[in-house]
Design an enzyme around this catalytic site. Structure first.
Site, mmCIF file in Angstrom:
data_model
loop_
_atom_site.group_PDB
_atom_site.id
_atom_site.type_symbol
_atom_site.label_atom_id
_atom_site.label_comp_id
_atom_site.label_asym_id
_atom_site.label_seq_id
_atom_site.Cartn_x
_atom_site.Cartn_y
_atom_site.Cartn_z
ATOM 1 N N GLN A 1 76.540 31.732 3.734
ATOM 2 C CA GLN A 1 77.773 31.581 4.324
ATOM 3 C C GLN A 1 78.895 31.726 3.277
ATOM 4 O OE1 GLN A 1 78.176 28.354 7.122
ATOM 5 N NE2 GLN A 1 80.076 29.261 8.097
ATOM 6 N N PHE A 2 79.579 32.712 2.991
ATOM 7 C CA PHE A 2 80.661 32.847 1.937
ATOM 8 C C PHE A 2 81.894 31.849 2.181
ATOM 9 C CE2 PHE A 2 82.344 35.708 4.661
ATOM 10 C CZ PHE A 2 83.655 35.718 4.602
ATOM 11 N N THR A 3 82.084 31.621 3.466
ATOM 12 C CA THR A 3 83.180 30.738 4.122
ATOM 13 C C THR A 3 83.314 29.341 3.424
ATOM 14 O OG1 THR A 3 82.213 30.135 6.230
ATOM 15 C CG2 THR A 3 83.584 32.151 5.865
#
Length: 146
Positions: A78-80
């Site tokens: 999850q890059f966020t």
């Protein structure tokens, strides 16, 4: 590298309506990779997640890790998690590792986790995933390693 870990009674990840990763009791871990992260940081994070004591012992104290309770570990990229959110009203994703590099490092992280523990499941890197979780507690932690 950051992780949000959640103690769950069950969790699953679906892509296009098909479940691709599923666990019963255990940990759902969202993993964020940054520019400076390496395989060494990935190993540290996996080791920390696998040994983090967030499950109750016989007297109700959080004193057992996921391996001791025989739980599953569901890893979801999850890059966020790497977003800067301190200015404005739109997240800045510049701190996140570029997708091609992150895909390679996430795969290495998963492979390492599988060598350390048998009950590892994953989402699909870069896919539009739907994650279902039944939080237990709820108990959630943010872990960071450098």
């Amino acid at each position: 590298m950051k992780a949000v870990i959640q103690r769950v009674k069950q969790a699953s990840v679906s892509v296009e309506g098909k479940i691709i990763g599923e666990i019963e009791q255990g940990i759902l871990a969202y993993i964020g990779l940054g520019h400076e992260d390496t395989f060494e940081t990935a190993k540290k994070l996996v080791d920390k997640i696998l040994t983090y004591r967030i499950f109750a012992n016989e007297v109700g104290k959080l004193d057992k890790n996921v391996q001791e309770v025989g739980g599953g570990l569901l890893l979801v990229s999850q890059f966020t998690l790497m977003a800067k959110t301190n200015k404005g009203r739109r997240p800045d994703f510049a701190p996140a590792m570029p997708p091609n590099d992150a895909e390679v490092l996430f795969a290495e992280l998963v492979q390492y986790a599988q060598t350390q523990y048998s009950q590892i499941k994953t989402g699909e890197f870069g896919a539009d995933m739907q994650v279902m979780a039944l939080n237990d507690g709820p108990i959630n932690f943010i872990l960071e390693v450098v």
